[in-house]
Design an enzyme around this catalytic site. Sequence first.
Site, PDB file in Angstrom:
ATOM      1  N   ARG A  28       1.626   2.853   7.031  1.00  0.00           N
ATOM      2  CA  ARG A  28       1.390   1.040   7.021  1.00  0.00           C
ATOM      3  C   ARG A  28       0.499   0.461   5.636  1.00  0.00           C
ATOM      4  NH1 ARG A  28       2.051  -0.060  12.241  1.00  0.00           N
ATOM      5  NH2 ARG A  28       0.948  -1.602  12.156  1.00  0.00           N
ATOM      6  N   TRP A  86      -7.822  -0.771   6.744  1.00  0.00           N
ATOM      7  CA  TRP A  86      -7.171  -1.846   6.206  1.00  0.00           C
ATOM      8  C   TRP A  86      -7.849  -3.005   5.790  1.00  0.00           C
ATOM      9  CZ3 TRP A  86      -4.067  -6.347   4.460  1.00  0.00           C
ATOM     10  CH2 TRP A  86      -3.619  -6.257   3.081  1.00  0.00           C
ATOM     11  N   ASN A 112      -7.581  -2.873  15.428  1.00  0.00           N
ATOM     12  CA  ASN A 112      -7.074  -3.689  14.433  1.00  0.00           C
ATOM     13  C   ASN A 112      -6.826  -5.291  14.365  1.00  0.00           C
ATOM     14  OD1 ASN A 112      -5.142  -4.716  12.596  1.00  0.00           O
ATOM     15  ND2 ASN A 112      -3.549  -3.553  13.849  1.00  0.00           N
ATOM     16  N   GLY A 113      -6.642  -5.931  13.893  1.00  0.00           N
ATOM     17  CA  GLY A 113      -6.642  -7.505  14.383  1.00  0.00           C
ATOM     18  C   GLY A 113      -8.076  -8.048  13.598  1.00  0.00           C
ATOM     19  N   GLU A 501      15.159 -11.479  -4.128  1.00  0.00           N
ATOM     20  CA  GLU A 501      14.616  -9.396  -3.720  1.00  0.00           C
ATOM     21  C   GLU A 501      14.296  -8.997  -4.641  1.00  0.00           C
ATOM     22  OE1 GLU A 501      13.520  -8.861  -0.926  1.00  0.00           O
ATOM     23  OE2 GLU A 501      14.155  -6.214  -0.575  1.00  0.00           O
ATOM     24  N   GLU A 508       6.396  -5.196  -6.515  1.00  0.00           N
ATOM     25  CA  GLU A 508       5.913  -3.995  -5.485  1.00  0.00           C
ATOM     26  C   GLU A 508       5.693  -2.683  -6.160  1.00  0.00           C
ATOM     27  OE1 GLU A 508       6.717  -5.033  -0.592  1.00  0.00           O
ATOM     28  OE2 GLU A 508       9.059  -4.816  -2.034  1.00  0.00           O
ATOM     29  N   HIS A 524      15.432 -25.425 -15.924  1.00  0.00           N
ATOM     30  CA  HIS A 524      14.611 -25.708 -15.907  1.00  0.00           C
ATOM     31  C   HIS A 524      13.109 -25.601 -15.689  1.00  0.00           C
ATOM     32  CE1 HIS A 524      17.572 -29.207 -14.545  1.00  0.00           C
ATOM     33  NE2 HIS A 524      17.678 -27.771 -13.947  1.00  0.00           N
ATOM     34  N   LYS A 621       1.982  -2.148   4.541  1.00  0.00           N
ATOM     35  CA  LYS A 621       3.965  -2.161   6.152  1.00  0.00           C
ATOM     36  C   LYS A 621       3.853  -3.189   6.838  1.00  0.00           C
ATOM     37  CE  LYS A 621       7.860  -0.695   6.465  1.00  0.00           C
ATOM     38  NZ  LYS A 621       9.102  -1.353   5.372  1.00  0.00           N
TER      39      LYS A 621
END
Length: 626
Positions: A28, A86, A112-113, A501, A508, A524, A621
């Site tokens: 994650r 994180w 977490n939060g 994508e 990444e 353009h 993640k």
Amino acid sequence: MCGVVGAILRDQPALEGILDGLRVLEYRGYDSAGVAAALPEGVAIRRRAGRIEALRAALEDAALEDAALEDGALSEARCGVGHTRWATHGPPNELNAHPHSDQSGRIALVHNGIVENHQELRRELEEQGVEFRSDTDTEVIVHLIARELERLEGESGEAALADGVREALKLVEGYYAIAVLRAGPEPELVAARQGPPLCICVNEVGAWLASDVLALLPHSREVVYLEDGDVARLAPSHYEVFRPDGERVERSPEEIEWRAEDAGMAGFSHHMQKEIHEQPAVLGRTVAARVGDGDADLGSGWSDSELAKLERVQVLGCGTALHAGLIAQFLIEGLAGLPTDSDYASEFRYRSPRLVPGTLALAISQSGETADTLAALRLAKELGCHTGAICNVPGSSLVREADSVLLTDAGPEIGVASTKAFTAQVAGAYLAAVRLGRARGEIDALGADTLLEALRGVRAGLEVVLGDETVALVKEVARSNQDAKGFLFLGRGVNYPVALEGALKLKEISYVHAEGYPAGEMKHGPIALIEPGMSVLVVNSEGGVAEKVRSNLEQVKARGGRVIVVGSDEESLALADERIPVPATSEWVSPILNVVPLQLFAYEIGLLKGCDIDKPRNLAKSVTVE
Ligand code: F6R
């Protein structure tokens, strides 16, 4: 995003299982880790910046944070919590790593939060004499719990940890999944959720909690998902769940179909590589389960009576999931004839969307826990929309909250860069478009059969694209372009989101600059970037816009750009400097095939540049905070 684990076991040490749980959650993304154990004398905490291995080494060191406690006791403790952080508030160092403890050293907490009112709470607690030891928003919660427990104990002599947690959380604004332990002769473990996910299970050994079901699978496949507002008390043989007002509620376990082995590497070098190669099987599963006779069978939440009333669709998602959403927009408009918009969930929630009655708000998400996507779906619900979800994680918040759900059945996606979930989302969007078209009378049974047959055929195409020949070709193309000054990805129509994508994957995984653009937009502005040394990947399959893309391609060539064509359009392939042919298929399903060489390309460039493929820097993640 932060990972939370915890355990309270009957008669065996908890720490090893907690570390194993943290290792499962590594995917994650995190930058520090820590554990706390409940000992009779108090909590023992170990934290380290960096990887879990650094934490493990710290656990093997001699000195404990609380010098009065013995290392042996820590590893013997039957109750503990663990965390991978994180960083949001304060740099990723040891002091900011979780767990955090109260001043008495008896309570430890992982979170977490985000605590939105942390500054105000911190000021208040400091005025009351609390000395903070970290820069985190989290630390206020543990001090609040200690204060509320003291108050409750003052009133009635004793108080359960769960009551202190409930009282403290009434003061907290924000989002959390927390695990709290209180040390003592009879240790206590409590979990609470408001926003980010948290689940628990009980087996013959004891009770476990985690922020991600994958960390529980080694213990049980019968898992209880906590709901927002729940506070759970875990004991070695059972659990109890309370609402904020103290009312006890039943939360029954659900059977999880995923197996612990699904999260393994199965002989591949990286999860990303394994997941790219799983795509034929994923597509096969997702489609086989949903193809009915003359219709897509999406289950009861997608009945004619609801769908026939729809006037519009608003697709919502973030990152890769939004790219699948942009394809969904083409599919739903093109096949089902329903006006459709798509938007970044993070933007949608902060503009003042005007949604007409009869709008289906369709959220697309691998994890089902992305904070922005969930908030956007909730807003759409408040505005009276019927809500739908295309999601990969059973039991996730999105799945629980949406009115109609299509599970993509891609299995656990561990690689931080989403690959198999994306193609499954596109297949899901295609199935939803067919279902919507049938419900609205835009597609007849014969038409549906033809469309579904095209989707079924994609599996064979995926096997070709993932065969040795194409994989070797992509490797070669990656090698010859690894030193390009920059990368531009172009596509048009249903394949323009594939270009977006492709660029996102490359950024990444290999940290090189890449732009994705609708090919017609190139003139353009981005055309100014074209010069020798610039690599331009052009996605072009046969279909309505192939000729237009060809002329965009000629414009790149005329300015000295190096053109790499991915797709089935023979003429474009012939014009290219390098080419990765993809089997011909219906234009509507071509994104599923065309994206795969771009995933492989990002993977190969990442490898050539020596990047950490499964743990790209700064990325998490599942983004469960804003
Ligand atoms: C990119 C990637 C992200 C996610 C995005 C949404 O490879 O994985 O862009 O797509 O964070 O996540 P979910 O799909 O879980 O809502």
